[in-house]
Scaffold this motif. Structure first.
Motif, PDB file in Angstrom:
ATOM      1  N   LYS A 309      32.860  39.822  44.202  1.00 37.38           N
ATOM      2  CA  LYS A 309      33.159  39.637  43.004  1.00 37.38           C
ATOM      3  C   LYS A 309      34.180  40.279  41.929  1.00 37.38           C
ATOM      4  CE  LYS A 309      29.270  38.418  40.034  1.00 37.38           C
ATOM      5  NZ  LYS A 309      27.379  38.433  38.980  1.00 37.38           N
ATOM      6  N   VAL A 310      33.731  41.783  42.203  1.00 37.15           N
ATOM      7  CA  VAL A 310      34.403  42.767  41.165  1.00 37.15           C
ATOM      8  C   VAL A 310      35.857  42.161  41.430  1.00 37.15           C
ATOM      9  CG1 VAL A 310      34.776  45.170  40.474  1.00 37.15           C
ATOM     10  CG2 VAL A 310      31.953  44.138  40.829  1.00 37.15           C
ATOM     11  N   HIS A 311      35.825  42.438  42.730  1.00 34.03           N
ATOM     12  CA  HIS A 311      37.420  42.365  42.795  1.00 34.03           C
ATOM     13  C   HIS A 311      38.176  41.217  42.203  1.00 34.03           C
ATOM     14  CE1 HIS A 311      41.136  42.928  45.551  1.00 34.03           C
ATOM     15  NE2 HIS A 311      40.649  44.531  45.575  1.00 34.03           N
ATOM     16  N   ARG A 312      37.318  40.534  42.679  1.00 31.87           N
ATOM     17  CA  ARG A 312      37.745  38.926  42.002  1.00 31.87           C
ATOM     18  C   ARG A 312      37.867  39.492  40.716  1.00 31.87           C
ATOM     19  NH1 ARG A 312      34.288  36.834  46.055  1.00 31.87           N
ATOM     20  NH2 ARG A 312      33.195  36.087  43.817  1.00 31.87           N
ATOM     21  N   GLY A 313      37.103  39.385  39.985  1.00 33.76           N
ATOM     22  CA  GLY A 313      37.596  40.037  38.421  1.00 33.76           C
ATOM     23  C   GLY A 313      38.445  40.329  37.454  1.00 33.76           C
ATOM     24  N   ALA A 323      41.686  39.031  44.855  1.00 34.92           N
ATOM     25  CA  ALA A 323      40.980  38.089  46.078  1.00 34.92           C
ATOM     26  C   ALA A 323      39.834  39.005  47.057  1.00 34.92           C
ATOM     27  CB  ALA A 323      42.288  37.900  47.622  1.00 34.92           C
ATOM     28  N   ASP A 324      39.294  37.799  47.494  1.00 29.13           N
ATOM     29  CA  ASP A 324      38.355  38.986  48.135  1.00 29.13           C
ATOM     30  C   ASP A 324      38.763  39.918  49.012  1.00 29.13           C
ATOM     31  OD1 ASP A 324      36.445  37.272  47.480  1.00 29.13           O
ATOM     32  OD2 ASP A 324      36.382  36.189  49.014  1.00 29.13           O
ATOM     33  N   LEU A 325      38.186  41.471  48.383  1.00 33.12           N
ATOM     34  CA  LEU A 325      38.245  42.490  49.567  1.00 33.12           C
ATOM     35  C   LEU A 325      37.940  41.732  51.105  1.00 33.12           C
ATOM     36  CD1 LEU A 325      40.140  45.094  49.297  1.00 33.12           C
ATOM     37  CD2 LEU A 325      37.326  46.502  49.125  1.00 33.12           C
ATOM     38  N   PHE A 326      37.088  42.180  50.857  1.00 35.45           N
ATOM     39  CA  PHE A 326      36.297  42.173  52.409  1.00 35.45           C
ATOM     40  C   PHE A 326      35.777  40.528  52.577  1.00 35.45           C
ATOM     41  CE2 PHE A 326      35.037  46.149  51.468  1.00 35.45           C
ATOM     42  CZ  PHE A 326      34.858  46.698  52.060  1.00 35.45           C
ATOM     43  N   ALA A 327      35.746  40.278  54.007  1.00 36.06           N
ATOM     44  CA  ALA A 327      35.483  38.133  54.643  1.00 36.06           C
ATOM     45  C   ALA A 327      34.887  38.815  55.934  1.00 36.06           C
ATOM     46  CB  ALA A 327      36.550  37.795  55.345  1.00 36.06           C
ATOM     47  N   PHE A 328      34.014  37.281  56.519  1.00 41.60           N
ATOM     48  CA  PHE A 328      33.453  37.682  58.089  1.00 41.60           C
ATOM     49  C   PHE A 328      34.477  37.167  58.314  1.00 41.60           C
ATOM     50  CE2 PHE A 328      30.067  39.062  54.666  1.00 41.60           C
ATOM     51  CZ  PHE A 328      29.420  39.875  55.407  1.00 41.60           C
ATOM     52  N   SER A 329      34.176  37.358  59.939  1.00 41.73           N
ATOM     53  CA  SER A 329      34.530  36.533  61.135  1.00 41.73           C
ATOM     54  C   SER A 329      34.252  34.727  61.051  1.00 41.73           C
ATOM     55  CB  SER A 329      34.903  37.299  62.616  1.00 41.73           C
ATOM     56  OG  SER A 329      34.125  37.114  63.378  1.00 41.73           O
ATOM     57  N   ALA A 330      35.151  33.928  61.413  1.00 43.42           N
ATOM     58  CA  ALA A 330      34.347  32.849  61.689  1.00 43.42           C
ATOM     59  C   ALA A 330      33.462  32.473  62.011  1.00 43.42           C
ATOM     60  CB  ALA A 330      36.073  31.865  61.440  1.00 43.42           C
ATOM     61  N   ASP A 331      33.277  33.379  63.340  1.00 46.15           N
ATOM     62  CA  ASP A 331      32.369  33.504  64.202  1.00 46.15           C
ATOM     63  C   ASP A 331      30.819  34.208  64.259  1.00 46.15           C
ATOM     64  OD1 ASP A 331      33.518  35.045  64.814  1.00 46.15           O
ATOM     65  OD2 ASP A 331      33.614  35.465  66.926  1.00 46.15           O
ATOM     66  N   ARG A 348      48.206  44.528  45.950  1.00 45.80           N
ATOM     67  CA  ARG A 348      46.671  43.830  45.704  1.00 45.80           C
ATOM     68  C   ARG A 348      46.018  44.277  45.820  1.00 45.80           C
ATOM     69  NH1 ARG A 348      47.289  39.389  43.969  1.00 45.80           N
ATOM     70  NH2 ARG A 348      46.370  37.941  45.540  1.00 45.80           N
ATOM     71  N   VAL A 349      44.971  45.601  45.656  1.00 44.74           N
ATOM     72  CA  VAL A 349      43.834  46.394  44.985  1.00 44.74           C
ATOM     73  C   VAL A 349      44.062  46.182  43.582  1.00 44.74           C
ATOM     74  CG1 VAL A 349      43.278  47.858  45.455  1.00 44.74           C
ATOM     75  CG2 VAL A 349      44.396  47.957  46.926  1.00 44.74           C
ATOM     76  N   ALA A 350      43.334  44.856  43.111  1.00 43.24           N
ATOM     77  CA  ALA A 350      42.965  45.036  41.731  1.00 43.24           C
ATOM     78  C   ALA A 350      42.026  45.196  41.202  1.00 43.24           C
ATOM     79  CB  ALA A 350      41.914  42.790  41.766  1.00 43.24           C
ATOM     80  N   ALA A 351      42.918  46.713  41.107  1.00 38.92           N
ATOM     81  CA  ALA A 351      41.943  47.632  40.270  1.00 38.92           C
ATOM     82  C   ALA A 351      42.130  47.938  38.842  1.00 38.92           C
ATOM     83  CB  ALA A 351      42.301  48.769  40.287  1.00 38.92           C
TER      84      ALA A 351
END
Length: 833
Positions: A309-313, A323-331, A348-351
């Motif tokens: 949320k912070v990184h997208r902002g 964009a999202d910094l982390f994600a979960f694998s689809a499975d 691409r780090v949104a600092a």
């Protein structure tokens, strides 16, 4: 002598068996599960000799097992309780070692992540700091996966342990069933071989170490074994019938195991196993491991959501939204084992924050501004009124509103930023009724200049206005132009009657395919014309931005009169008027395929005047709205009235934050307390306010649509502060500061921070370990006491057996001496001559 010999012989035989029993006890002193045996000697039937009965010696009666059913049951129960603590303590200690280990636990990785975030916040332009941040972010995701993998190993190990122990339970119950079958040969337990009964008790004791059992013994020594709440439930062994336990993964919760008795014949679900080794392992799985897995998953989900949320902002080094910094694998959604870092490019780090404020170097004051954005919360409407909010094309919706003498206005709600192709129509307006369109800061965009009383009624926060908003009608009803438009934020916004360039569909005559549509000149057609009395004052109407002159006649005006009047201005308006079917028709020339027609109201006109020409009054916004707009209907007739409004729009896809980013602005202090906010692209005055000083705030601040400027000191007259969307991504480290703030944010359940939530889980596991250790120590004492009580009754004591051996030996020798004496006497008799 024969009597004497018989008596001695009976004693020798009896004590020979007694000596054999004692010898057997001594030989089995170390035999597991052996129950001490004792002999029972009984006097022989006395013989009547003369007037008295004389004894005839003793005989061996039976061998008795020194057995107490209550003591044996108590030993089994204490064995079950103790056996449940050992695996629980072992697995819990292993889990603590994993969670607390610096190389596997989360604490170190979380600290490194936030430390690198702090370093990046201090130097957001550094490519080295950005790369370090990505490395530690990847390390954090890897640590989550690693810890989740250790949890999964424990899950598999405990699952296999339970399955193995269940197989052992089934093996023991099979053996008990076979023993029960062998005991059918005798009707009484006293007639059963002691070894057979010892084997039964040993099997029950082994079984109790795996699972808590209830038992019921038959007269012949056969045992009924149950694992249910009562002896009628959960029966595993009944006579020679044996029912096996099966274990499988729950279909509802994959982390749980289900136990079923006799799954393939008469299935019976076991409610739970709480004691014995299986119970201890299940207690670890259900009360420690599964909650820890869930807590880790929840921590991973919360951390990913909050960081993303912070990184997208934020804004990256290329000026793009993060964009999202982390994600979960689809499975493995929302699971720590599937957590990954998806940003690979350091740029691409949104600092940076999405906004930047620059102090004008020529400012006379020393105030420095810091900018932040929070989602604004306004009182009043959040959208259009009622069904108007549902009027997305092709839907057309309408509402009726009422006005009274005391409240001569009605709110139609809010046209939110990002509304596309908005159209609001005031149908059949009564005399005195009109639309009013204002910004949240009181910039009057469309309508009639408000009186002081109307300002007092409309300029309220409850109607959606900003606090401290001021009224201005300087740009009211401005005419739109394609360049340097005087309209609010250069929006193409118009009130009156409007006609767009027409479009006619065309088809290929051969193939029937749709081809490029044909454009048609704009044509504005009114309703049925009703003659009305003149005159028409100058500037009552405007046509395509041209103020129409007066139509000076006091007599009744016909449609032809109006047509002639409008055509007299065709050179200025670019429109010709005609009468068709008693309707006023305005049209562009046939070769004009680009311009629309706009019949508006001048300073002397009202919607009721426009209705005399056959047109309802419509608010038309071409394209999208660039700010929130508040819409009202007012009535200056001095009487109660109602109005009907219809609406239609293409879509509403607004984002106030991004709208502000696209609109650079300046804050200029016209005095030490008064300031204006101006959109620099369109030179539109967005707000003119007075700075309100909060006595409870350490520094002065102001806010606009969610943007807040905090000043280090009070600004001075002439100070200018420029705000933009931070397009290069290096002018503001707000995003990284917000990320650093997450370290101390109480965002976990119970008001805990991320690290505190993890430490709290480790402490909870540690508490279970301490409680299990204390319980094991206490239950070890209880088990030892139960074992001693059993040994006191059924155990073999070498001292006691040695004493009995001597006693029986002496008795045996004494009886042999009796026999020898009888033989000596017999020999003496034989020697008498």
């Amino acid at each position: 002598m024969s009597d004497l010999l018989g008596i001695g012989s009976s004693g020798v035989g009896a004590y020979q068996r007694a000596l054999a029993t004692v010898s057997n006890n001594i030989a089995n002193v170390s035999t597991d599960g052996y129950t001490r045996q004792d002999v029972s000697l009984t006097a022989n039937q006395p013989r009547l000799m003369g007037g008295s009965y004389l004894g005839t010696g003793a005989r061996f009666d039976n061998v008795q097992r020194q057995y107490d059913a209550f003591v044996e049951s108590n030993l089994r129960n204490s064995n079950s309780e103790l056996a449940s603590q050992k695996p629980l303590l072992s697995y819990v200690n292993r889990l603590i070692d994993v969670m607390g280990d610096e190389s596997v636990g989360l604490t170190t990785a979380v600290n490194l992540f936030f430390e690198s975030a702090r370093d990046l916040a201090s130097d957001p332009a550094s490519i080295v700091s950005r790369s370090t941040f990505l490395r530690d972010a990847d390390g954090l995701a890897a640590r989550f996966r690693q810890l989740a993998g250790q949890f999964e190993l424990l899950d598999n190990e405990t699952r296999q342990s339970v399955e193995t122990d269940v197989e052992q339970v089934n093996s023991l119950t099979q053996q008990l069933g076979l023993l029960n079958k062998q005991m059918v040969k005798h009707s009484s337990a006293s007639n059963q071989p002691s070894e057979l009964l010892d084997q039964r008790d040993r099997l029950l004791r082994d079984l109790s170490g795996l699972i808590s059992v209830k038992t019921k013994f038959e007269p012949n020594g056969a045992v009924l074994v149950s694992v249910g709440d009562t002896l009628d439930q959960g029966i595993l062994v009944a006579q020679s019938t044996v029912r096996a336990i099966s274990v499988s993964q729950s279909r509802i919760d994959s982390n749980k195991l289900e136990f079923v008795i006799d799954a393939y014949a008469n299935p019976e679900t076991m409610t739970g196993i709480s004691t014995g080794k299986i119970g201890g392992v299940m207690s670890f799985r259900d009360t420690v491991l599964t909650p820890s897995v869930n807590a880790l998953d929840n921590l991973a989900t919360t951390m990913v959501n909050e960081i993303n949320k912070v990184h997208r902002g934020g804004v990256d080094a290329e000026g793009l939204l993060g964009a999202d910094l982390f994600a979960f694998s689809a499975d493995k959604p929302q699971q720590a084992v599937g957590m990954t870092m998806i940003v690979q490019d350091a740029n691409r780090v949104a600092a940076a924050g999405q906004f930047r404020v620059i102090d004008n170097p020529l400012n006379s004051g020393t105030a420095q501004a810091r900018i932040a954005y929070t989602q604004p919360e306004f009182a009043g409407p959040t959208g259009l009124l009622g069904d108007l909010a549902l009027a997305k094309t092709p839907q057309i919706s309408s509402v009726n509103v009422s006005m009274s003498v005391s409240q001569p206005f009605a709110s139609l709600g809010l046209i939110p930023v990002g509304a596309k192709e908005m159209s609001l129509t005031l149908n059949n307006p009564a005399a005195g009724q009109s639309f009013q369109v204002l910004s949240r800061d009181g910039r009057h965009i469309l309508g009639q200049t408000l009186t002081a009383n109307e300002q007092a009624l409309l300029m309220k926060t409850g109607n959606g206005m900003e606090e401290n908003a001021t009224y201005s009608a300087s740009g009211i009803n401005a005419t739109y132009s394609a360049s340097n438009s005087p309209t609010y934020l250069d929006m193409d916004i118009f009130m009156g009657a409007k006609a767009e360039v027409g479009v006619q569909l065309q088809f290929n005559a051969t193939t029937g395919d749709v081809i490029e549509p044909k454009k048609l000149p704009a044509q504005l057609i009114g309703g049925t014309f009703v003659p009305f009395n003149g005159p028409i004052a100058a500037n009552t109407f405007t046509l395509n931005g041209h103020a129409l002159p007066a139509l000076a006649t006091n007599s009744s005006l016909s449609l032809n009169d109006v047509v002639s009047w409008l055509n007299s201005e065709s050179a200025s308006t670019g429109v010709t008027a005609s009468a068709v079917n008693n309707q006023l028709v305005l049209a562009r020339p046939v070769n004009d395929l680009t311009r629309d027609i706009r019949l508006g109201m001048g300073s002397a006109g009202t919607p009721a005047d426009l209705k005399k020409l056959g047109f309802d009054t419509r608010i038309a916004i071409k394209g999208g709205t660039l700010d929130d707009l508040l819409v009202f209907v007012t009535d200056r007739s001095g009487a109660a009235s109602t109005a009907q409004v219809t609406a239609q729009f293409a879509d509403i896809q607004g984002d106030m934050k991004q709208a502000l980013r696209r609109s650079p602005m300046t804050v200029t202090f016209t005095s030490n307390t008064d300031y204006t906010i101006v959109d620099t692209q369109t030179n539109t005055v967005l707000a003119a306010r007075t700075l309100i000083v909060d006595p409870n705030a350490p520094t002065p601040s102001l806010s606009y649509r969610g943007l807040s400027l905090a000043f280090s000191t009070a600004p001075k007259t002439g100070d200018v502060f420029s705000i933009d969307g931070n397009s290069d991504g290096i002018g503001n480290n707000e995003a990284m500061l917000q990320l650093v703030a997450l370290e101390d944010a109480e965002i976990m359940p119970g008001g805990l921070t991320l690290s505190e939530a993890y430490i709290e889980r480790v402490n909870q596991v540690g508490n279970v370990a301490r409680q299990a250790s204390i319980a094991e120590q206490a239950l070890s004492v209880v088990y030892q006491q139960a074992q001693e009580a059993r040994d006191g009754i059924s155990g073999v004591s070498l001292d006691e057996e040695a004493s009995a051996l001597v006693r029986f030996q002496q008795a045996y020798q004494a009886n042999a001496k009796v026999m020898q004496t009888a033989m000596d006497l017999f020999q003496s008799i034989l020697q008498v001559r």
